[in-house]
Structure formats: structure tokens, C-alpha cells
Design a protein around this motif. Structure first.
Motif, PDB file in Angstrom:
ATOM      1  N   UNK A 166       0.810  -1.213   0.000  1.00 27.79           N
ATOM      2  CA  UNK A 166       0.000   0.000   0.000  1.00 27.79           C
ATOM      3  C   UNK A 166       0.846   1.267   0.000  1.00 27.79           C
ATOM      4  N   UNK A 167       2.151   1.132   0.241  1.00 29.55           N
ATOM      5  CA  UNK A 167       3.016   2.312   0.260  1.00 29.55           C
ATOM      6  C   UNK A 167       3.299   2.843  -1.134  1.00 29.55           C
ATOM      7  N   UNK A 168       3.023   2.048  -2.167  1.00 29.33           N
ATOM      8  CA  UNK A 168       3.130   2.556  -3.539  1.00 29.33           C
ATOM      9  C   UNK A 168       1.898   3.413  -3.799  1.00 29.33           C
ATOM     10  N   UNK A 169       2.057   4.690  -4.167  1.00 32.40           N
ATOM     11  CA  UNK A 169       0.912   5.608  -4.270  1.00 32.40           C
ATOM     12  C   UNK A 169      -0.133   5.158  -5.286  1.00 32.40           C
ATOM     13  N   UNK A 170      -1.372   5.556  -5.052  1.00 36.06           N
ATOM     14  CA  UNK A 170      -2.482   5.184  -5.935  1.00 36.06           C
ATOM     15  C   UNK A 170      -2.232   5.603  -7.376  1.00 36.06           C
ATOM     16  N   UNK A 171      -1.644   6.753  -7.568  1.00 35.39           N
ATOM     17  CA  UNK A 171      -1.414   7.238  -8.925  1.00 35.39           C
ATOM     18  C   UNK A 171      -0.293   6.528  -9.656  1.00 35.39           C
ATOM     19  N   UNK A 172       0.445   5.696  -8.939  1.00 33.47           N
ATOM     20  CA  UNK A 172       1.585   4.990  -9.519  1.00 33.47           C
ATOM     21  C   UNK A 172       1.262   3.523  -9.761  1.00 33.47           C
ATOM     22  N   UNK A 173       0.628   2.890  -8.807  1.00 34.49           N
ATOM     23  CA  UNK A 173       0.437   1.438  -8.903  1.00 34.49           C
ATOM     24  C   UNK A 173      -0.759   1.078  -9.775  1.00 34.49           C
ATOM     25  N   UNK A 174      -0.629  -0.051 -10.450  1.00 38.31           N
ATOM     26  CA  UNK A 174      -1.720  -0.677 -11.194  1.00 38.31           C
ATOM     27  C   UNK A 174      -1.882  -2.089 -10.665  1.00 38.31           C
ATOM     28  N   UNK A 175      -3.110  -2.549 -10.578  1.00 36.98           N
ATOM     29  CA  UNK A 175      -3.355  -3.885 -10.059  1.00 36.98           C
ATOM     30  C   UNK A 175      -4.286  -4.662 -10.978  1.00 36.98           C
ATOM     31  N   UNK A 176      -4.091  -5.973 -10.997  1.00 42.49           N
ATOM     32  CA  UNK A 176      -4.961  -6.898 -11.718  1.00 42.49           C
ATOM     33  C   UNK A 176      -5.324  -8.008 -10.735  1.00 42.49           C
ATOM     34  N   UNK A 177      -6.580  -8.403 -10.733  1.00 44.34           N
ATOM     35  CA  UNK A 177      -7.009  -9.406  -9.761  1.00 44.34           C
ATOM     36  C   UNK A 177      -8.110 -10.275 -10.349  1.00 44.34           C
ATOM     37  N   UNK A 178      -8.070 -11.545  -9.994  1.00 44.67           N
ATOM     38  CA  UNK A 178      -9.148 -12.463 -10.340  1.00 44.67           C
ATOM     39  C   UNK A 178      -9.437 -13.350  -9.135  1.00 44.67           C
ATOM     40  N   UNK A 179     -10.706 -13.376  -8.725  1.00 46.42           N
ATOM     41  CA  UNK A 179     -11.140 -14.272  -7.658  1.00 46.42           C
ATOM     42  C   UNK A 179     -11.881 -15.437  -8.293  1.00 46.42           C
ATOM     43  N   UNK A 180     -11.468 -16.642  -7.970  1.00 44.55           N
ATOM     44  CA  UNK A 180     -12.054 -17.824  -8.582  1.00 44.55           C
ATOM     45  C   UNK A 180     -13.324 -18.234  -7.835  1.00 44.55           C
ATOM     46  N   UNK A 181     -14.265 -18.880  -8.519  1.00 47.71           N
ATOM     47  CA  UNK A 181     -15.564 -19.198  -7.905  1.00 47.71           C
ATOM     48  C   UNK A 181     -15.541 -20.481  -7.078  1.00 47.71           C
ATOM     49  N   UNK A 182     -14.399 -20.799  -6.493  1.00 45.20           N
ATOM     50  CA  UNK A 182     -14.280 -21.979  -5.648  1.00 45.20           C
ATOM     51  C   UNK A 182     -13.067 -21.784  -4.738  1.00 45.20           C
ATOM     52  N   UNK A 183     -13.003 -22.604  -3.710  1.00 46.30           N
ATOM     53  CA  UNK A 183     -11.892 -22.601  -2.770  1.00 46.30           C
ATOM     54  C   UNK A 183     -11.346 -24.011  -2.650  1.00 46.30           C
ATOM     55  N   UNK A 184     -10.275 -24.154  -1.857  1.00 41.21           N
ATOM     56  CA  UNK A 184      -9.736 -25.466  -1.518  1.00 41.21           C
ATOM     57  C   UNK A 184      -9.968 -25.737  -0.040  1.00 41.21           C
ATOM     58  N   UNK A 185     -10.444 -26.934   0.267  1.00 35.63           N
ATOM     59  CA  UNK A 185     -10.411 -27.448   1.631  1.00 35.63           C
ATOM     60  C   UNK A 185      -9.145 -28.278   1.748  1.00 35.63           C
ATOM     61  N   UNK A 186      -8.193 -27.788   2.529  1.00 36.61           N
ATOM     62  CA  UNK A 186      -6.918 -28.478   2.676  1.00 36.61           C
ATOM     63  C   UNK A 186      -6.834 -29.205   3.995  1.00 36.61           C
TER      64      UNK A 186
END
Length: 389
Positions: A166-186
Motif C-alpha cells: 500500500x506504500x506505492x501511491x495510488x497514482x503509480x500502482x496498477x493492479x490486476x485481480x481475479x477471484x475464482x468461484x471456488x476454494x480449496x479445503x486443505x
């Protein structure tokens, strides 16, 4: 306090970076919000790729790995009625090793204590002046004493929930994210593995993975819906699901069962943040990227990051900034390659409700296990690309 490199995070990435820097005469201090016992006991990754093993050996950290690690030639891919072995050694000449992250952490901390590395646990703090030549970390130590750690460089190895991302400023950082529709029970179970190498199983009921931690401890995963409550899964229900998805009784194969010692639900997501450098702050490991565990890339990516970063920082502190300036772009090429591979393995093996998608998955599994080119692509990525890729 004054040091050359302030490292935030005492997991494998942070402590390995301190080890690599020390080998080149660069001083560092590692600070960590958790206790040493907590960090040492976290059950995470268990598969090391060839490049990671080569690096640990080359830096004097491979003795116990060579003695106690379990070298695997490949993995098994399975779907109902079929099981196929993908032999990485035959295909690309590279192996993988089963050796838990907890064991890597023990080796790193033992080496750190032996060389007198300063590791400061149970701190709370913030980062300052990252765009100057004298960045700093201010924190309160475990005794409640305020401290200020000044450095030439700050490195964030503090994972996905630490302050450095979070220390990288908002105007500098770019993010990509994908949440999958399942989890793992380990689960961890006190039972000898029922397989010589990992089994990745596609099944209409959901994915299953048979892994291992030692000759007497096995690790298993089941695909479950997001928001699954682990309390809803009794031991009997878990073993029944594993037996069905892993093919108990198929061609005479038997799944051995035993006492379950740990259960946890793991969310599945991909995340990449760039750049991995801002001013005098550098990011490595989960502080910059997260992959689903299907491709066994998380810990290995963190190792690759610090293997690139260490020589870049050594050169930078001597006045040569070329490697440091290139670090983010160089590291991100590998990050995106591994992110794609992890996504590919995940989407190939996890069952959904769409019958069209299921047929595509089975077609892809048949191709990978019947085509040398397809199998070689999986092997090259799973066993690990060279660090400098």
C-alpha cells in the motif's frame, strides 16, 4: 538504527534476501509483525521447482533439503477412468522436490542466526521517505520501545496484507485481480502417502489433489464452494470425497486414510501489482503478486524475485543502478508467465456447472497427456523456468 537494506517481512523471501545480501557483504535488518514461532509454523507451499533447489544449494542452504527432501520426476494427471504420469525429467530434464515451506524457513532462520543476522519480531510500524536517498521504517518493538530504522533501501517481503504494498501511491500502482468461484479445503493427515508423486484429479464433483509432506504425513485438497464452513466437513465426509475424486478402487489403487490433524479453507485468487519498485522501495513475493496454488508457484516466485533483487541491490549500493532500474520489468515477465500457468492449471482441473466447459477441460487433459508437445509445455512451466527468464 542504521543499515543498508531494511527488509520488512521475515518469511522465506525476506530471510533469503538477507542471506543473499550478506554473501556479498551487504548489511540488512529484517523486521516482522508476527512472532518467530508463528512465522516458522505457517503451513504453506510444499513443492520446490528446479531453479529454487539450485539456488538453495548454490548458497549453502541445501544440505538438509538434499538429505530429507523428496525428489519427484513429475506428476499424475487424472480424470474418471484414466490416470497418466507426466515425466518432467524425460520431457525437459528438470525435477521438482517435495520440501515444505516450514522446512525452508527453518533452514533460513538457522543460517541467519549462525551469521548473526538481525531479525526483529513482533513490531508495529510505518514506512517513511521512500522517494529520498534515506528511507526509513519506524516501529514499536516487542518491548514497546519506539525505533527508527534508517536505510539506503527498503524491501517489502511482507505478504499480501503487509504495509509495503500500500506504500506505492495510488497514482503509480496498477493492479490486476481475479477471484475464482471456488476454494480449496486443505487437510493434513497422519498417514503415509498412497502415491509416489502428486495426483491432480479432475472429477465432476470437483478437483482433488493428493500431495505429501513426508513418508508419514499426507496433504490433500478438495475443491469446495467459496464461503465453505470447515465445520460442515467431518473427517468421514472428507475421506469419502477424496476416495471418490481420486479413484479409490480404480485399477486396484487404494487410498489410505488416517487421523486428520489440520483442516482449513483456502481462497483461490490471482493478483499482480506493478511496478514492483517505487523510489527506494522494492517489492518481492506476495507483497507484489499472488497465484492460486494449483501450479505450485507461490514460494518459487518469491525465491525468483529475491534472486533477481539481491544482485540488483548490491550493484545499486555501489553506484550502478541498471539492474535495480530493470528489476520490476524483469521480475514481472516471470510473474505474468507463472500467473498464466497457474490460471491454466486451475481452469483445466476445477469442475464447474457448464457441460460445455467440462468437455473442453477433458479435451485439454487428453491432449496434455497424449501429446509430447503439450506435456512438455506443462513440464517446463511446472518444474520451473530459469530464474532470469
Amino acid at each position: 538504527m542504521r543499515t543498508q537494506v531494511a527488509i520488512v517481512g521475515a518469511g522465506p523471501a525476506g530471510v533469503l534476501l538477507s542471506h543473499l545480501l550478506a554473501a556479498d557483504g551487504v548489511e540488512s535488518v529484517v523486521v516482522e509483525t508476527r512472532s518467530e514461532e508463528y512465522v516458522a509454523s505457517r503451513i504453506r507451499a510444499g513443492m520446490l521447482e528446479q531453479s529454487t533447489v539450485d539456488l538453495l544449494r548454490a548458497t549453502g542452504l541445501g544440505e538438509r533439503l538434499d538429505r530429507e527432501g523428496d525428489r519427484h520426476r513429475g506428476i499424475h494427471l487424472q480424470w474418471p477412468g484414466e490416470r497418466h504420469h507426466v515425466d518432467f525429467v524425460d520431457l525437459v530434464g528438470r525435477s521438482v522436490w517435495v520440501y515444505g515451506q516450514t522446512e525452508v524457513q527453518k533452514d533460513l532462520v538457522t543460517a541467519a542466526h549462525a551469521r548473526g543476522q538481525e531479525l526483529v519480531y513482533e513490531v508495529t510500524g510505518t514506512l517513511h521517505e521512500l522517494e529520498t536517498d534515506r528511507p526509513s521504517v519506524t516501529f514499536t518493538d516487542a518491548a514497546g520501545v519506539p525505533q527508527r530504522l534508517e536505510a539506503d533501501v527498503v524491501v517489502g517481503c511482507d505478504g499480501s496484507f503487509g504495509p509495503t504494498r500500500a506504500a506505492v501511491p495510488d497514482g503509480v500502482r496498477r493492479t490486476w485481480e481475479r477471484t475464482y468461484p471456488y476454494s480449496w479445503l486443505g487437510i493434513l493427515a497422519d498417514v503415509a502417502p498412497s502415491t509416489d508423486e502428486l495426483i491432480y484429479a479432475w472429477h465432476p464433483d470437483g478437483f482433488a489433489l493428493h500431495s505429501m509432506r513426508s513418508a508419514t504425513v499426507s496433504r490433500f485438497y478438495l475443491q469446495v464452494p467459496n464461503e465453505t464452513d470447515v465445520a460442515d466437513w467431518s473427517d468421514d465426509r472428507i475421506w469419502d470425497a477424496l476416495a471418490a475424486r481420486l479413484g479409490h478402487g480404480q485399477d486396484g489403487w487404494q487410498l489410505a486414510t488416517g487421523p486428520i490433524t489440520e483442516k482449513a479453507v483456502l481462497p483461490m485468487r490471482s493478483f499482480v501489482q506493478q511496478p514492483m519498485r517505487h523510489g527506494r522501495l522494492f517489492l518481492a513475493g506476495d507483497a507484489a503478486h499472488i497465484v492460486p496454488p494449483t501450479g505450485a508457484k507461490g514460494l518459487n516466485l518469491a525465491v525468483a524475485d529475491v534472486a533477481l533483487l539481491a544482485p540488483a541491490l548490491v550493484a545499486m549500493l555501489k553506484g550502478d543502478h541498471a539492474l535495480a532500474d530493470a528489476y520490476s520489468d524483469t521480475a514481472l515477465r516471470r510473474v505474468w508467465r507463472c500467473t498464466h500457468f497457474s490460471w491454466w492449471m486451475t481452469t483445466m482441473l476445477h469442475a464447474g456447472d457448464d457441460p460445455f466447459d467440462r468437455e473442453l477441460q477433458l479435451s485439454q487433459l487428453r491432449w496434455v497427456t497424449s501429446s509430447e508437445a503439450g506435456a512438455a509445455g506443462l513440464a517446463e512451466n511446472y518444474a520451473g523456468l530459469p530464474i532470469g527468464f
